[in-house]
Design a protein around this motif. Structure first.
Motif, PDB file in Angstrom:
ATOM      1  N   ALA A  67       0.794  -1.188   0.074  1.00 56.04           N
ATOM      2  CA  ALA A  67      -0.012  -0.171   0.080  1.00 56.04           C
ATOM      3  C   ALA A  67       0.785   1.263   0.185  1.00 56.04           C
ATOM      4  CB  ALA A  67      -0.923   0.003   1.196  1.00 56.04           C
ATOM      5  N   HIS A  68       1.997   1.364   0.905  1.00 53.53           N
ATOM      6  CA  HIS A  68       2.849   2.493   0.901  1.00 53.53           C
ATOM      7  C   HIS A  68       3.362   2.773  -0.656  1.00 53.53           C
ATOM      8  CE1 HIS A  68       6.281   4.814   1.933  1.00 53.53           C
ATOM      9  NE2 HIS A  68       7.108   3.793   1.337  1.00 53.53           N
ATOM     10  N   ASN A  69       3.901   1.785  -1.049  1.00 57.11           N
ATOM     11  CA  ASN A  69       4.759   1.857  -2.593  1.00 57.11           C
ATOM     12  C   ASN A  69       3.561   2.248  -3.403  1.00 57.11           C
ATOM     13  OD1 ASN A  69       7.547   1.137  -2.203  1.00 57.11           O
ATOM     14  ND2 ASN A  69       6.541  -0.349  -0.969  1.00 57.11           N
ATOM     15  N   LEU A  70       2.423   1.656  -3.616  1.00 52.67           N
ATOM     16  CA  LEU A  70       1.503   2.057  -4.436  1.00 52.67           C
ATOM     17  C   LEU A  70       1.015   3.631  -4.327  1.00 52.67           C
ATOM     18  CD1 LEU A  70      -1.020  -0.866  -4.535  1.00 52.67           C
ATOM     19  CD2 LEU A  70       0.481  -0.330  -6.249  1.00 52.67           C
ATOM     20  N   ARG A  71       0.809   4.065  -3.085  1.00 56.29           N
ATOM     21  CA  ARG A  71       0.631   5.401  -2.750  1.00 56.29           C
ATOM     22  C   ARG A  71       1.889   6.289  -3.509  1.00 56.29           C
ATOM     23  NH1 ARG A  71      -3.342   8.723  -1.647  1.00 56.29           N
ATOM     24  NH2 ARG A  71      -3.690   7.671   0.197  1.00 56.29           N
ATOM     25  N   LYS A  72       3.385   5.948  -3.617  1.00 52.17           N
ATOM     26  CA  LYS A  72       4.232   6.715  -4.064  1.00 52.17           C
ATOM     27  C   LYS A  72       3.936   6.783  -5.704  1.00 52.17           C
ATOM     28  CE  LYS A  72       7.759   4.513  -2.378  1.00 52.17           C
ATOM     29  NZ  LYS A  72       9.151   4.589  -1.769  1.00 52.17           N
ATOM     30  N   ARG A  73       3.254   5.666  -6.229  1.00 54.82           N
ATOM     31  CA  ARG A  73       3.027   5.568  -7.525  1.00 54.82           C
ATOM     32  C   ARG A  73       1.628   6.043  -7.951  1.00 54.82           C
ATOM     33  NH1 ARG A  73       7.165   2.712 -10.108  1.00 54.82           N
ATOM     34  NH2 ARG A  73       8.588   1.696  -8.544  1.00 54.82           N
ATOM     35  N   GLY A  74       0.989   6.796  -7.131  1.00 50.57           N
ATOM     36  CA  GLY A  74      -0.207   7.324  -7.584  1.00 50.57           C
ATOM     37  C   GLY A  74      -1.622   6.653  -7.346  1.00 50.57           C
ATOM     38  N   PHE A  75      -1.193   5.468  -6.798  1.00 48.99           N
ATOM     39  CA  PHE A  75      -2.722   4.802  -6.512  1.00 48.99           C
ATOM     40  C   PHE A  75      -3.330   5.404  -5.077  1.00 48.99           C
ATOM     41  CE2 PHE A  75      -0.529   2.078  -9.314  1.00 48.99           C
ATOM     42  CZ  PHE A  75      -1.444   1.474  -9.959  1.00 48.99           C
ATOM     43  N   SER A  76      -4.639   5.088  -4.975  1.00 50.52           N
ATOM     44  CA  SER A  76      -5.084   5.395  -3.410  1.00 50.52           C
ATOM     45  C   SER A  76      -5.484   3.989  -2.730  1.00 50.52           C
ATOM     46  CB  SER A  76      -6.519   6.012  -3.653  1.00 50.52           C
ATOM     47  OG  SER A  76      -6.140   7.482  -4.246  1.00 50.52           O
ATOM     48  N   PRO A  77      -4.818   3.694  -1.777  1.00 47.49           N
ATOM     49  CA  PRO A  77      -4.688   2.459  -1.157  1.00 47.49           C
ATOM     50  C   PRO A  77      -5.955   2.376   0.067  1.00 47.49           C
ATOM     51  CG  PRO A  77      -2.831   3.641  -0.619  1.00 47.49           C
ATOM     52  CD  PRO A  77      -3.253   4.516  -1.512  1.00 47.49           C
ATOM     53  N   LEU A  78      -6.727   1.519  -0.118  1.00 49.90           N
ATOM     54  CA  LEU A  78      -7.679   1.399   1.162  1.00 49.90           C
ATOM     55  C   LEU A  78      -7.223   0.026   1.605  1.00 49.90           C
ATOM     56  CD1 LEU A  78     -10.575   1.807   2.192  1.00 49.90           C
ATOM     57  CD2 LEU A  78     -11.519   0.407   0.460  1.00 49.90           C
ATOM     58  N   ILE A  79      -7.056   0.048   3.089  1.00 50.57           N
ATOM     59  CA  ILE A  79      -6.597  -1.079   3.751  1.00 50.57           C
ATOM     60  C   ILE A  79      -7.859  -1.660   4.404  1.00 50.57           C
ATOM     61  CG2 ILE A  79      -5.442  -1.887   5.878  1.00 50.57           C
ATOM     62  CD1 ILE A  79      -3.685  -1.193   3.861  1.00 50.57           C
ATOM     63  N   VAL A  80      -8.235  -3.135   3.922  1.00 52.75           N
ATOM     64  CA  VAL A  80      -9.143  -3.749   4.641  1.00 52.75           C
ATOM     65  C   VAL A  80      -8.467  -4.867   5.875  1.00 52.75           C
ATOM     66  CG1 VAL A  80     -11.196  -5.263   4.485  1.00 52.75           C
ATOM     67  CG2 VAL A  80     -10.696  -3.550   2.876  1.00 52.75           C
ATOM     68  N   LEU A  81      -8.578  -4.555   7.032  1.00 55.75           N
ATOM     69  CA  LEU A  81      -8.108  -5.632   8.041  1.00 55.75           C
ATOM     70  C   LEU A  81      -8.953  -6.729   8.075  1.00 55.75           C
ATOM     71  CD1 LEU A  81      -7.266  -3.198  10.808  1.00 55.75           C
ATOM     72  CD2 LEU A  81      -5.640  -3.956   9.067  1.00 55.75           C
ATOM     73  N   VAL A  82      -8.343  -7.927   7.624  1.00 58.04           N
ATOM     74  CA  VAL A  82      -9.460  -9.207   7.589  1.00 58.04           C
ATOM     75  C   VAL A  82      -9.113  -9.963   8.760  1.00 58.04           C
ATOM     76  CG1 VAL A  82     -10.061 -11.176   6.292  1.00 58.04           C
ATOM     77  CG2 VAL A  82      -9.458  -9.156   5.143  1.00 58.04           C
ATOM     78  N   GLY A  83     -10.138 -10.004   9.712  1.00 58.11           N
ATOM     79  CA  GLY A  83     -10.128 -10.770  10.775  1.00 58.11           C
ATOM     80  C   GLY A  83      -9.525 -10.033  12.001  1.00 58.11           C
ATOM     81  N   SER A  84      -8.661  -9.474  12.012  1.00 53.79           N
ATOM     82  CA  SER A  84      -8.274  -8.751  13.256  1.00 53.79           C
ATOM     83  C   SER A  84      -7.025  -7.834  12.649  1.00 53.79           C
ATOM     84  CB  SER A  84      -7.597  -9.582  14.379  1.00 53.79           C
ATOM     85  OG  SER A  84      -6.442 -10.174  13.918  1.00 53.79           O
ATOM     86  N   ALA A  85      -6.448  -6.815  13.782  1.00 56.86           N
ATOM     87  CA  ALA A  85      -5.500  -5.942  13.554  1.00 56.86           C
ATOM     88  C   ALA A  85      -4.368  -6.880  13.400  1.00 56.86           C
ATOM     89  CB  ALA A  85      -5.412  -5.026  14.632  1.00 56.86           C
ATOM     90  N   PRO A  86      -3.151  -6.231  12.913  1.00 53.96           N
ATOM     91  CA  PRO A  86      -2.071  -6.965  12.760  1.00 53.96           C
ATOM     92  C   PRO A  86      -1.496  -7.181  14.062  1.00 53.96           C
ATOM     93  CG  PRO A  86      -1.476  -4.583  12.536  1.00 53.96           C
ATOM     94  CD  PRO A  86      -2.905  -4.811  12.345  1.00 53.96           C
ATOM     95  N   LYS A  87      -0.700  -8.648  14.091  1.00 53.40           N
ATOM     96  CA  LYS A  87      -0.448  -9.065  15.497  1.00 53.40           C
ATOM     97  C   LYS A  87       1.182  -9.576  15.561  1.00 53.40           C
ATOM     98  CE  LYS A  87      -4.562 -11.916  16.298  1.00 53.40           C
ATOM     99  NZ  LYS A  87      -5.211 -13.202  16.431  1.00 53.40           N
TER     100      LYS A  87
END
Length: 508
Positions: A67-87
Motif C-alpha cells: 500500500a505504501h509503495n502504491l501510494r508513491k506511484r499514484g494509487f489510492s490504497p484502501l486497507i481492509v483488516l481481515v479478521g483482526s488487527a496486525p499481530k
C-alpha cells in the motif's frame, strides 16, 4: 542469471533464515516485497483506487508495504483488516510506519456492508490475507468476502499465494481468493503447481525480493530460466551443416501429415544442420511441397510398418538424435520400429505421442535403459505409461515424474500448463514459460521437434529438453504481445525462435 527454485513453505523459511544470517533482515525483505509488487502492478495498471486485503500475520505486513509503495506511484490504497488487527511485530511496525499512506482503514467482518460497498469502487484488489502457512477451510465471513471479490470487475492480485490455498500440497478451499495474477515471492511454492491451487493462482510472476541463490539449501525443483540460453550452439564463421547435427524424424502417417510437418519445421528452426523426415510417401510428398530444407526418406504407404526397419536403421547410423512418434499411429508395428531404433543406435531418442502410446504396454522393457531415451507425455499419456490416475498425477506431478524417470532410467518431460522435467538421477525442473495459446492440437508435435533439433546439435540431454520447453513457451508469450492467444497456431511459433534468440540473448 541466478538459479530460481520451487520450494515448500518449510524450505522457504530456511531460505529466509539463511538470508537473515547473511545480513538481510525479514523487515528489509518485507519492504522489498512491497516495492517489487507495487512496481509490477504499476507497469500493467494505471493509478486507481486499490483495496489491499490484509491478514494479521506477516503476509498482512507485506500488504502494508505494498500500500505504501502504491501510494508513491499514484494509487489510492484502501486497507481492509481481515479478521483482526496486525499481530506480528513485523506487521505492526509496517502498519504504524505507513499509516499516513492509507486512504482509509476498514475492518472485516466488523464492517461487512461498508467494506463490500467500498470494494465496488476499487480498480484492483490485492490479497495479502493468508500466507504460505494456511491450511484447512476459510471461515464463513471470509468466504463471503472472497466470493464478492471473485465476482467483481476489479483486477485481482495475490501476494505469494492465493489466500485459501495450501502452499505445500495445492489443496484449496472452494471459496479461495481467485487471482488474475499471483506474485511468488523469492521462489515459486510447490502447491502452486498443483490443482486446485493452480486454478486460483492466475498467472504466476516470480519476484526477486533479495534472497540470493545461495540461501536455498533445500528445494523441490529448479525453474527453467534465461540461463538455459547459454547452452545454445553459437555459430562461428568456419562451420558447415554437419557441425550442427543430424536429426532423424520418424513421424506422420496418411491421416496425420500435419504432425510430421510441424515437428520437422520446429527442428529446422532450432538450427539443426540436417533434418531427415522418415515417413510414408503420402507424408513426404506433402511436406516436401513446403519444407525445402529437409531431406526425405519415403517408407512405404499409409502407415509405417516394421518392414522398413532395416532401411530406417541404416539411415539412423549417422543421426546425432532421433525423434519418434508424432502421428505415426498407435500400433504393434510402431512399437517394433521403435525397438529396432533403440537396439541399433546409440544417440538420444525423443519418444512422443504415438511412440509413447505404443510403448506403454511394454514399459517394463525400459528398466535397463542407459538414459538416452526422452519421453514427452502429456498427463493422459503419462497415465497410460505409469498406470496412475490422472487426478493423482495432477496433484503430485513432481514426485510422479521423478519416480518414473529414476525407475526406468529415462528423461521425462511431463507436459502440462507447468511442465515438469525429471532426469534418471532424480533431478527435477519446472517450466513456467508459455500461455493458453499452446492449448491446441499440434503443440506437442512442435515441442517434440524443438527438443529433437536441439539434441541433434549436441546439447546435453537434460539441458536440451529444458531449453526446448522454455523456448517453445517463450515463443507463445512473444506471439501474444501483438495477437490474441485464441488465434495463435503452434505451427507459427518456431518462426519466432530466431527473433527470440537474437532479441533476448544475442545469439547468432
Amino acid at each position: 542469471m541466478a538459479k530460481q527454485y520451487v520450494v515448500t513453505p518449510s524450505q522457504m523459511k530456511k531460505a529466509e533464515a539463511m538470508c537473515e544470517q547473511k545480513g538481510t533482515s525479514c523487515a528489509v525483505l518485507m519492504r522489498n516485497v512491497g516495492s517489487a509488487i507495487a512496481l509490477h502492478i504499476s507497469r500493467i495498471v494505471k493509478p486507481c483506487r486499490a483495496a489491499v486485503l490484509v491478514g494479521s500475520g506477516n503476509n498482512g505486513g507485506d500488504g502494508f508495504a505494498v500500500a505504501h509503495n502504491l501510494r508513491k506511484r499514484g494509487f489510492s490504497p484502501l486497507i481492509v483488516l481481515v479478521g483482526s488487527a496486525p499481530k506480528t511485530d513485523l506487521a505492526i511496525d509496517c502498519f504504524n510506519e505507513y499509516k499516513p499512506d492509507y486512504e482509509a482503514v476498514l475492518s472485516y467482518p466488523d464492517q461487512p456492508e461498508t467494506v463490500l460497498n467500498e470494494l465496488g469502487s476499487c480498480g484492483i484488489i490485492i490479497d495479502c490475507v493468508y500466507g504460505t502457512g494456511f491450511h484447512g477451510e476459510l471461515a464463513p465471513p471470509v468466504r463471503r468476502l472472497f466470493s464478492y471479490c471473485n465476482g467483481s470487475a476489479a483486477l485481482r492480485f495475490s501476494a505469494d499465494i492465493a489466500s485459501g490455498c495450501n502452499a505445500t500440497d495445492g489443496n484449496a478451499d472452494e471459496y479461495s481468493f481467485c487471482a488474475d495474477m499471483t506474485f511468488a515471492l523469492g521462489a515459486v511454492k510447490t502447491g502452486q503447481l498443483y490443482v486446485p491451487c493452480s486454478e486460483f493462482s492466475g498467472d504466476i510472476v516470480l519476484l526477486d525480493i533479495g534472497i540470493s541463490e545461495a540461501c536455498y539449501s533445500e528445494y523441490d525443483a529448479e525453474l527453467n530460466g534465461d540461463s538455459l540460453a547459454s547452452h545454445f550452439v553459437n555459430r562461428s564463421r568456419i562451420t558447415h551443416k554437419g557441425t550442427f547435427g543430424r536429426l532423424l524424424n520418424v513421424s506422420g502417417s496418411e491421416s496425420c501429415i500435419g504432425a510430421a510437418w510441424m515437428s520437422t519445421n520446429a527442428a529446422l528452426r532450432t538450427g539443426s544442420g540436417l533434418v531427415t523426415l522418415a515417413s510414408v510417401s503420402e507424408v513426404t510428398t506433402s511436406v516436401a511441397a513446403s519444407l525445402h530444407e529437409c531431406i526425405y526418406l519415403p517408407l512405404g504407404s499409409k502407415t509405417l510398418t516394421s518392414d522398413c526397419a532395416d532401411k530406417l536403421c541404416k539411415n539412423a547410423r549417422t543421426a546425432t538424435a532421433i525423434l519418434f512418434g508424432c502421428g505415426v499411429g498407435n500400433s504393434d508395428e510402431a512399437y517394433r520400429l521403435l525397438c529396432a531404433l533403440i537396439d541399433n543406435t546409440s544417440c538420444p531418442i525423443v519418444i512422443d505421442a504415438d511412440g509413447i502410446n505404443s510403448l506403454a504396454p511394454h514399459i517394463n522393457e525400459l528398466k535397463d535403459n542407459t538414459g538416452r531415451l526422452i519421453l514427452t507425455p502429456h498427463i493422459k499419456e503419462f497415465s497410460r505409461l505409469s498406470g496412475l490416475d490422472t487426478d493423482y498425477i495432477l496433484r503430485h506431478k513432481l514426485s510422479c515424474a521423478k519416480d518414473f524417470a529414476v525407475k526406468y532410467g529415462v528423461h521425462v518431460l511431463l507436459k502440462d500448463a507447468y511442465s515438469v522435467y525429471a532426469s534418471p538421477d532424480g533431478f527435477t525442473a519446472v517450466n513456467m514459460s508459455g500461455n493458453a495459446a499452446l492449448a491446441k492440437g499440434g503443440s506437442g508435435d512442435t515441442l517434440a521437434g524443438t527438443i529433437g533439433g536441439l539434441l541433434a546439435q549436441g546439447i546435453e540431454t537434460g539441458n536440451a529438453v529444458r531449453l526446448g520447453a522454455y523456448l517453445f513457451g517463450l515463443s507463445a508469450q512473444y506471439a501474444a504481445r501483438e495477437r490474441s492467444m485464441s488465434g495463435i497456431l503452434p505451427s507459427e511459433l518456431p518462426q519466432l525462435y530466431p527473433y527470440i534468440l537474437r532479441e533476448f540473448y544475442g545469439i547468432a
